[in-house]
Design a protein around this motif. Structure first.
Motif, PDB file in Angstrom:
ATOM      1  N   HIS A  18      -2.596  -6.243 -30.767  1.00 20.40           N
ATOM      2  CA  HIS A  18      -1.514  -7.023 -30.159  1.00 20.40           C
ATOM      3  C   HIS A  18      -0.891  -7.977 -31.190  1.00 20.40           C
ATOM      4  N   GLN A  20       1.890  -8.281 -32.323  1.00 19.57           N
ATOM      5  CA  GLN A  20       3.254  -8.766 -32.045  1.00 19.57           C
ATOM      6  C   GLN A  20       3.282 -10.228 -31.632  1.00 19.57           C
ATOM      7  N   ILE A  21       2.187 -10.723 -31.087  1.00 18.45           N
ATOM      8  CA  ILE A  21       2.174 -12.114 -30.633  1.00 18.45           C
ATOM      9  C   ILE A  21       2.298 -13.097 -31.795  1.00 18.45           C
ATOM     10  N   TYR A  38       4.396 -11.569 -23.964  1.00 22.25           N
ATOM     11  CA  TYR A  38       3.877 -10.258 -24.363  1.00 22.25           C
ATOM     12  C   TYR A  38       3.011  -9.647 -23.255  1.00 22.25           C
ATOM     13  N   LYS A  42       3.679  -6.225 -21.193  1.00 25.62           N
ATOM     14  CA  LYS A  42       2.705  -5.151 -21.387  1.00 25.62           C
ATOM     15  C   LYS A  42       2.081  -4.710 -20.075  1.00 25.62           C
TER      16      LYS A  42
END
Length: 237
Positions: A18, A20-21, A38, A42
């Motif tokens: 993850h 992207q956080i 996020y 998701k």
């Protein structure tokens, strides 16, 4: 602001599923806000998804969630979505996982521990009877039994942190816990006060109260002092 840079605490954020956080985040408290959005996106896309996980009886799961393959959730655990739980995770009996939490792969949450709006990167482990709130744990970080990663000031004001020039910075929220670097650990019954930043490979030994910034690769000992006096004889009821 060197002591707030993410790569000071986390060596390999790209290996985290993850990752992207961490994008477009300058400070760690921004990562926690990124995680909220996020997780929403998701779990709405893949909501109520369990991939060959082992769910014991009397487990309560509500809201939207994703639970990875090989994960074991023991009896009487409570999962409150939206949450993301990775692969080969062990959630022990009586644990409480609260909304907006991400638990990476191969993590452990111990008996009767509570995780609230936190990010546990891969291989992080939280032992029994602990609380981790509004915090980020690095890869293979360890939280001992009875540890409190406190997330709110006693006066309920916004959390402030100090930069390298000792200037106070308001993080913009009254809920913010700790940043625990990769492979760092907090010993049993220690406490991290709101806004604690602990560098990677640092050990906080049992019964220590830690606040502010602790550098990487340090070992922090408690200062113990006791006093013994004479005691009268009293028959206890």
């Amino acid at each position: 602001m060197e002591n707030f840079k993410l790569n000071y605490y986390f060596e390999d954020m790209n290996s985290f599923e993850h990752k992207q956080i961490f994008n477009n985040a300058t400070y760690p408290w921004e990562v926690l806000e990124n995680a909220k959005e996020y997780i929403k996106e998701k779990v709405e896309k893949d909501s109520v998804k369990i991939n060959n996980a082992e769910i014991s009886e009397f487990v309560s799961i509500s809201g939207n969630y994703i639970i990875g393959e090989g994960t074991k959730i023991h009896a009487n655990a409570v999962i409150q979505g939206p949450v993301i739980i990775g692969k080969n995770v062990e959630i022990q009996s009586g644990a409480l996982i609260r909304p907006y939490t991400i638990i990476g792969d191969n993590c452990v949450v111990g008996h009767a521990s509570e995780i609230k709006h936190a990010i546990l990167q891969n291989k992080a482990k939280v032992a029994s009877l602990a609380f981790v709130g509004d915090s980020i744990l690095g890869r293979s970080a360890r939280i001992g039994s009875g540890v409190i990663c406190a997330n709110r000031r006693f006066d309920q004001k916004n959390i402030t942190v100090k930069n390298s020039n000792s200037e106070k910075i308001d993080v913009g929220t009254d809920f913010f816990g700790s940043i625990i670097g990769d492979n760092s650990r907090l010993g049993a019954n220690s406490t991290a006060l709101p806004g604690a930043f602990i560098g990677k490979y640092t050990w906080i030994l049992p019964n220590v109260q830690v606040r502010g910034f602790v550098e990487s690769k340090k070992r922090v000992f408690p200062v113990m002092s006791t006093r013994i006096e004479e005691n009268e004889i009293i028959e206890l009821k």
